[in-house]
Write an enzyme that holds these catalytic residues in place. Structure first.
Site, mmCIF file in Angstrom:
data_model
loop_
_atom_site.group_PDB
_atom_site.id
_atom_site.type_symbol
_atom_site.label_atom_id
_atom_site.label_comp_id
_atom_site.label_asym_id
_atom_site.label_seq_id
_atom_site.Cartn_x
_atom_site.Cartn_y
_atom_site.Cartn_z
ATOM 1 N N HIS A 49 80.562 97.822 -7.503
ATOM 2 C CA HIS A 49 81.696 96.614 -7.835
ATOM 3 C C HIS A 49 83.069 97.050 -8.361
ATOM 4 O O HIS A 49 83.474 96.709 -9.462
ATOM 5 C CB HIS A 49 80.808 95.603 -8.709
ATOM 6 N N LYS A 93 72.004 84.884 14.634
ATOM 7 C CA LYS A 93 71.407 85.172 15.927
ATOM 8 C C LYS A 93 71.174 86.581 16.403
ATOM 9 O O LYS A 93 70.977 87.186 17.355
ATOM 10 C CB LYS A 93 72.676 84.832 16.833
ATOM 11 N N ARG A 120 81.210 90.628 0.011
ATOM 12 C CA ARG A 120 80.218 90.876 -1.012
ATOM 13 C C ARG A 120 78.698 90.873 -0.076
ATOM 14 O O ARG A 120 78.620 90.063 0.691
ATOM 15 C CB ARG A 120 80.004 89.728 -1.940
ATOM 16 N N ARG A 156 82.601 83.584 -9.525
ATOM 17 C CA ARG A 156 84.020 84.186 -10.229
ATOM 18 C C ARG A 156 84.677 85.410 -8.902
ATOM 19 O O ARG A 156 85.982 85.004 -8.829
ATOM 20 C CB ARG A 156 83.624 85.125 -11.435
ATOM 21 N N THR A 157 83.910 86.245 -8.514
ATOM 22 C CA THR A 157 84.678 87.105 -7.803
ATOM 23 C C THR A 157 85.257 86.376 -6.454
ATOM 24 O O THR A 157 86.612 86.511 -5.991
ATOM 25 C CB THR A 157 83.621 88.086 -6.905
HETATM 26 C C1 NCD Z 1 78.505 90.526 -11.228
HETATM 27 C C2 NCD Z 1 77.832 90.834 -9.868
HETATM 28 O O1 NCD Z 1 77.791 89.895 -8.903
HETATM 29 O O2 NCD Z 1 77.459 92.105 -9.787
HETATM 30 N N1 NCD Z 1 78.925 89.136 -11.253
HETATM 31 C C3 NCD Z 1 80.414 89.120 -11.116
HETATM 32 O O3 NCD Z 1 80.835 89.554 -9.731
HETATM 33 N N2 NCD Z 1 81.193 88.926 -12.042
HETATM 34 C C4 NCD Z 1 77.321 90.455 -12.075
HETATM 35 C C5 NCD Z 1 75.957 89.702 -11.827
HETATM 36 O O4 NCD Z 1 75.935 88.927 -11.441
HETATM 37 O O5 NCD Z 1 75.394 89.929 -12.933
#
Ligand code: NCD
Length: 362
Positions: free
Chosen positions: A171, A108, A129, A79-80
């Site tokens: 997040h 590397k 991320r 999703r993100t």
């Molecule tokens: C979340 C995350 O990655 O922290 N997912 C997301 O970004 N919607 C929640 C999760 O992974 O449980």
């Protein structure tokens, strides 16, 4: 900032880092004020509305075609990653992605600092991320130190860094889209102020619930309920933050304890990727913290069920297809894309142009 070494910068508390971060990067939920949240929500709604007409979609697509962005996601994401990509496409940006450390120079032995410095030589925005709690702050420091600058709104500034999830801690953009979803859900009932919100599941390692708890400082009269098995209960740092901001909270030992009382239930999965002992399969959710279809009957008629997703067994599958308008997690997902449009448009100084277009066309 330039007078601090990376270890010195990382050692600062988040509140001491915030003045350096300002509004040119998105690293921490704590950096947002009520005004910021209200403006993001409004802008997300406006972009959504504008996009409905072909001419409006074309207008949005002509805002940032000269910008290149990198989505650097070395932790799993659907999703993100996709909603950021879609948001960038809506704004006409050129997009690149790097999702696998094994096919980048990190394999590397390149340091995160060197990798980030390389990325910002080529792109105007990095969304990232990473499993390291300090990764986004490190990237922010590198961008500040590097020579490359981008001109935004007539100002030369470091390449913006946006955290799409940092370790177990933060997040921030998920928290913004959760606020957007809650605000829309409570639109006719005075918004989030005064609401009771229950957070369920792995609160200890869930970065979404942590970031969302921080944002509650911006609302009056909110009460939080933390429903989790003891080993997954909310960490002390969040509890002291809530104490400092006079936000009352209560720990619950099952979902049912709070269900009839709350205005929103925010479910999360067990974040077992952080377990030190690896399992062959994902551990099942504790039955006291599983949301069943029958739970909908206990919920208030105007309460809502959210989940950042991905979900597993913590929500019974029947809830997905029961066609109850209080189940909003699929809408929440879609809201994420519009919130990310608003975030990028704000970072790249497009807000006035979007508002002017909206006024001229409504
Ligand atoms: C979340 C995350 O990655 O922290 N997912 C997301 O970004 N919607 C929640 C999760 O992974 O449980």
């Amino acid at each position: 900032m330039l007078d601090l070494s990376l270890p010195e910068f990382l050692e600062l508390s988040v509140s001491d880092k915030l003045p350096y971060v300002g509004t040119k990067a998105i690293l921490y939920a704590q950096q947002f004020s009520r005004t910021d949240l209200d403006e993001f929500n409004e802008l997300a709604d406006t972009c959504r509305k504008i996009f409905k007409s072909p001419a409006g979609a074309d207008f949005l697509g002509r805002l940032l075609p000269h910008r290149i962005c990198l989505n650097f996601f070395v932790q799993p994401s659907s999703r993100t990653f996709l909603s950021f990509s879609a948001a960038q496409a809506i704004l006409g940006m050129k997009r690149m992605s790097l999702r696998d450390m094994n096919i980048s120079s990190i394999s590397k032995g390149e340091s995160l600092e060197d990798s980030i410095r390389t990325f910002i030589s080529y792109v105007d925005l990095v969304v990232m991320r990473h499993f390291d709690n300090h990764a986004a702050a490190t990237a922010f420091w590198v961008a500040g130190k590097a020579h490359r600058r981008v001109a935004i709104g007539g100002q030369e500034q470091p390449v913006p860094i946006v955290s799409g999830g940092s370790g177990t801690r933060q997040h921030p953009t998920q928290a913004l889209l959760d606020i957007y979803t809650l605000s829309k859900s409570f639109e006719d009932r005075g918004g989030i102020d005064g609401k009771k919100i229950m957070l369920v599941g792995d609160l200890k390692r869930g970065r979404t619930v942590r970031s969302l708890s921080y944002l509650m400082k911006n609302y009056d009269g909110v009460q939080l309920y933390f429903a989790a098995p003891e080993e997954y209960q909310m960490n002390e740092d969040i509890l002291s933050f809530l104490d400092e901001h006079n936000i009352p909270y209560e720990k619950l030992r099952s979902i049912t304890e709070g269900l009839a009382d709350v205005d929103a239930v925010y479910m999360t999965r067990i974040q077992d990727e952080w377990d030190t002992v690896k399992h062959d399969s994902h551990p099942p959710a504790n039955s006291n913290f599983v949301f069943h279809r029958d739970h909908l009957k206990l919920m208030k008629p105007n309460a809502y069920l959210l989940h950042p997703l991905p979900k597993r067994d913590e929500i019974e599958v029947e809830v997905d297809y029961c066609d109850d308008s209080r189940v909003v997690y699929w809408r929440q997902e879609r809201n994420g894309m519009w919130m990310r449009v608003a975030i990028i448009a704000t970072l790249f100084d497009c807000v006035d142009r979007i508002r002017a277009y909206d006024q001229a066309h409504s």
